[in-house]
Design a protein around this motif. Structure first.
Motif, PDB file in Angstrom:
ATOM      1  N   ALA A   1       3.201  -5.501  -8.475  1.00 19.70           N
ATOM      2  CA  ALA A   1       3.613  -4.806  -7.247  1.00 19.70           C
ATOM      3  C   ALA A   1       4.313  -5.761  -6.277  1.00 19.70           C
ATOM      4  O   ALA A   1       5.339  -5.406  -5.686  1.00 19.70           O
ATOM      5  CB  ALA A   1       2.402  -4.157  -6.584  1.00 19.70           C
TER       6      ALA A   1
ATOM      7  N   LYS B   1      -1.897  -5.949 -11.755  1.00 21.47           N
ATOM      8  CA  LYS B   1      -1.335  -4.850 -10.962  1.00 21.47           C
ATOM      9  C   LYS B   1      -0.770  -5.344  -9.628  1.00 21.47           C
ATOM     10  O   LYS B   1       0.326  -4.963  -9.223  1.00 21.47           O
ATOM     11  CB  LYS B   1      -2.405  -3.783 -10.725  1.00 21.47           C
ATOM     12  CG  LYS B   1      -1.934  -2.610  -9.905  1.00 21.47           C
ATOM     13  CD  LYS B   1      -3.043  -1.601  -9.674  1.00 21.47           C
ATOM     14  CE  LYS B   1      -2.582  -0.488  -8.753  1.00 21.47           C
ATOM     15  NZ  LYS B   1      -3.653   0.453  -8.440  1.00 21.47           N
ATOM     16  N   VAL B   2      -1.518  -6.204  -8.971  1.00 25.23           N
ATOM     17  CA  VAL B   2      -1.078  -6.734  -7.675  1.00 25.23           C
ATOM     18  C   VAL B   2       0.137  -7.639  -7.855  1.00 25.23           C
ATOM     19  O   VAL B   2       1.109  -7.550  -7.099  1.00 25.23           O
ATOM     20  CB  VAL B   2      -2.232  -7.473  -6.960  1.00 25.23           C
ATOM     21  CG1 VAL B   2      -1.746  -8.143  -5.682  1.00 25.23           C
ATOM     22  CG2 VAL B   2      -3.377  -6.512  -6.658  1.00 25.23           C
TER      23      VAL B   2
ATOM     24  N   VAL C   1      -1.205  -0.270  -3.679  1.00 25.44           N
ATOM     25  CA  VAL C   1      -2.005  -1.483  -3.811  1.00 25.44           C
ATOM     26  C   VAL C   1      -2.637  -1.774  -2.458  1.00 25.44           C
ATOM     27  O   VAL C   1      -1.931  -1.963  -1.469  1.00 25.44           O
ATOM     28  CB  VAL C   1      -1.133  -2.670  -4.284  1.00 25.44           C
ATOM     29  CG1 VAL C   1      -1.892  -3.972  -4.185  1.00 25.44           C
ATOM     30  CG2 VAL C   1      -0.645  -2.427  -5.703  1.00 25.44           C
TER      31      VAL C   1
ATOM     32  N   TYR D   1       3.297   1.135  -3.488  1.00 24.89           N
ATOM     33  CA  TYR D   1       2.711   0.947  -4.818  1.00 24.89           C
ATOM     34  C   TYR D   1       1.223   1.284  -4.894  1.00 24.89           C
ATOM     35  O   TYR D   1       0.609   1.111  -5.942  1.00 24.89           O
ATOM     36  CB  TYR D   1       2.952  -0.493  -5.301  1.00 24.89           C
ATOM     37  CG  TYR D   1       4.415  -0.830  -5.306  1.00 24.89           C
ATOM     38  CD1 TYR D   1       5.280  -0.284  -6.248  1.00 24.89           C
ATOM     39  CD2 TYR D   1       4.955  -1.663  -4.329  1.00 24.89           C
ATOM     40  CE1 TYR D   1       6.636  -0.558  -6.233  1.00 24.89           C
ATOM     41  CE2 TYR D   1       6.315  -1.953  -4.307  1.00 24.89           C
ATOM     42  CZ  TYR D   1       7.141  -1.397  -5.257  1.00 24.89           C
ATOM     43  OH  TYR D   1       8.492  -1.668  -5.234  1.00 24.89           O
TER      44      TYR D   1
ATOM     45  N   GLU E   1       0.819  -1.205   0.000  1.00 25.40           N
ATOM     46  CA  GLU E   1       0.000   0.000   0.000  1.00 25.40           C
ATOM     47  C   GLU E   1       0.858   1.262   0.000  1.00 25.40           C
ATOM     48  O   GLU E   1       0.612   2.184  -0.777  1.00 25.40           O
ATOM     49  CB  GLU E   1      -0.934   0.009   1.212  1.00 25.40           C
ATOM     50  CG  GLU E   1      -1.884   1.184   1.186  1.00 25.40           C
ATOM     51  CD  GLU E   1      -2.913   1.132   2.308  1.00 25.40           C
ATOM     52  OE1 GLU E   1      -3.815   1.978   2.280  1.00 25.40           O
ATOM     53  OE2 GLU E   1      -2.826   0.268   3.188  1.00 25.40           O
TER      54      GLU E   1
END
Length: 83
Positions: free
Chosen positions: A54, A50-51, A30, A28, A25
């Motif tokens: 990251a 995306k996750v 996320v 990034y 978090e």
């Protein structure tokens, strides 16, 4: 299937799953739950692009080193036909 590489990357940093989620978090943007991250490690859930990127960046590895099983992927060679 358990993602042992991901678990070992986390343990090598002496991080808890909660710390990984916090780093994702902070660094990034996320935002996932600790429960969801645990399911990713256990192979119960597969992260979105995306996750996955990251997480790979966090551990300074390529996403495929964590999320692709070499037994299920084929590499292309010069003799491969494209259909």
């Amino acid at each position: 299937m358990k993602r042992n590489k991901l678990i070992s990357y986390r343990k090598n940093k002496n991080w808890s799953q909660k710390q990984v989620v916090r780093e994702l978090e902070t660094k990034y943007g996320v935002n996932i739950t600790v429960s969801y991250y645990g399911m990713i490690e256990q192979g119960v859930r597969s992260p979105g692009f995306k996750v996955a990127v990251a997480i790979a960046k966090l551990f300074k590895v390529r996403p495929e080193n964590i999320f692709l099983d070499k037994n299920t992927t084929k590499s292309c060679d010069n003799n491969s036909k494209v259909i």
